[in-house]
Scaffold this active site. Sequence first.
Site, mmCIF file in Angstrom:
data_model
loop_
_atom_site.group_PDB
_atom_site.id
_atom_site.type_symbol
_atom_site.label_atom_id
_atom_site.label_comp_id
_atom_site.label_asym_id
_atom_site.label_seq_id
_atom_site.Cartn_x
_atom_site.Cartn_y
_atom_site.Cartn_z
ATOM 1 N N VAL A 251 16.574 6.259 -15.173
ATOM 2 C CA VAL A 251 17.423 5.094 -15.402
ATOM 3 C C VAL A 251 18.761 5.365 -14.725
ATOM 4 O O VAL A 251 19.373 6.411 -14.923
ATOM 5 C CB VAL A 251 17.627 4.834 -16.912
ATOM 6 C CG1 VAL A 251 18.691 3.757 -17.136
ATOM 7 C CG2 VAL A 251 16.314 4.408 -17.560
ATOM 8 N N GLY B 221 23.300 8.468 -15.107
ATOM 9 C CA GLY B 221 21.856 8.295 -14.980
ATOM 10 C C GLY B 221 21.156 9.212 -15.962
ATOM 11 O O GLY B 221 21.784 10.073 -16.582
ATOM 12 N N LYS B 222 19.903 9.028 -16.155
ATOM 13 C CA LYS B 222 19.115 9.939 -16.993
ATOM 14 C C LYS B 222 17.658 9.691 -16.677
ATOM 15 O O LYS B 222 17.281 8.612 -16.212
ATOM 16 C CB LYS B 222 19.373 9.655 -18.475
ATOM 17 C CG LYS B 222 19.059 10.824 -19.372
ATOM 18 C CD LYS B 222 20.211 11.811 -19.408
ATOM 19 C CE LYS B 222 19.952 12.993 -20.300
ATOM 20 N NZ LYS B 222 21.155 13.819 -20.473
ATOM 21 N N GLY B 223 16.837 10.676 -16.945
ATOM 22 C CA GLY B 223 15.411 10.498 -16.682
ATOM 23 C C GLY B 223 14.598 11.406 -17.558
ATOM 24 O O GLY B 223 15.129 12.092 -18.441
#
Length: 458
Positions: A99, A144-146
Amino acid sequence: MTQAPASKKPAKVASKGKPGSPAKGPDLLTHPIFDELGFQQDPNNLYRQTVSSMLQAADLMNLPHQLKIVLAQPKNEIMVNFPVRMDDGEYRLFKGYRVQHNNALGPYKGGLRFHHDVHLDDVKSLAFLMTMKCSLVGVPFGGGKGGIKVDPYKHSKAEMERIVRRFTTAIAHQIGPDYDIPAPDVGSNAQHMAWIADTYTFLSEVGGHQPEAVITGKPVEFGGSLGREKATGQGVVDTLIEMLPELNIDIKGCKVSILGYGNVGSWTGRILQDRGAKIIAVMDHTGAIANDGGIDAYALAQHCQKFGGVGGFKNADKIDKDEFYQTKVDVFVPAALEQMIQEPEAKMLNCKVVAEGANAPTTPAGERVLEQRGIEVLPAILCNAGGVTVSYFEWVQNKTCKSWDLEQVDHELNKHMIRAAGKVRDARKKYKCGLRTAAYIGALERLKAAYEVRGIFP
Ligand code: NAD
């Protein structure tokens, strides 16, 4: 080490109070923006909870409506499904996420979580928090992150390598050293980062400079930075050193309990011990232990490395979950997963300060109880910003082909943490609000200034 999911017991919904303080009553999580953007109605939804805290701050500082809606949703939500061959020759399909919340201040930046219970809304919340954190701590990144829906402790090293490399291939065209730079988070480590850097380098061999700068938290032998492994814990301690005096707590001899003893918890424990604090209770997914005379933070970290958790540690008594929360301490450090401090835990806590090492560990209902009980909360976007700050230093070192010594890393980190704490203190004074709202205001002010000069295209 197998991680149990954070309990997701329904939290009682509270109402909107005066702006900037945790609200009271049944409608805390209502906001016109939620209806405008069609948010999920569930008040226990982590994404709704995190955005709700930001909107309280945004209302208080009169943030323009267009920035509220821009920041209330991520720019991109990427989901991939990819097959991987297991050691027994069978194939399994995995789901991965990335994201990209906001890049107004610089490339998207944020960790990758490897956990069997990762969901899109969790990743969205964590990406959102990264935007706020990077802004507050003054690094030139967005958020962001994932993650991958996988329990890394249930796979062999060879299977994890294939999972990580295949995931990297699936998102390779969505990340990049100047566009989106992932890092480790819960369940992922420096070895995983090395595989990602290597896969990305292989895929981008035909062009691009410093491909290893696509990811941070790498091993020091392969472009990593000294001090990155301990950075988040170091930042928690730097924040405490900065904020405790005004709460009349001396770090020397101060009693601490820690929830979660992985990267963040164990480094916070070790560095606090070095500063003269006493770790007297620790809990993780394997159990809880206490010793009023002090637990050796270094010995416990070694024990966890060897046995996968605090369970079975000698020189401490085994206690139950409630006893852990009720242990009388000065500082409680949640350093495990999200939403673990709900109303019941907040009622049990017997501390003066909660220093949020984990992201979003306190629910709005939990926070309301803490506020009523006069317990101060040092919010995650300030307290745990040390990790992304040293990730920034790693990226700078990769980009400039230089290596900093540990002294320089620690010194620069300390400067960033002191500056960020100062912003929070100033906002609290100016807006007469709680520390969480003040931290969001500190973050939003920088984003607002950037949008004012950039504008919104077209
Ligand atoms: P980690 O995987 O190294 O450690 C997680 C810890 O949580 C482990 O000790 C585990 O036992 C514990 N835990 C998991 N489920 C639990 C449960 N149900 N009850 C009790 N304990 C439980 O992860 P980490 O990197 O230390 O991250 C911890 C938190 O800090 C996360 O919220 C993460 O997003 C946040 N964070 C991490 C970094 C970083 O640099 N690693 C930076 C900023 C924020």
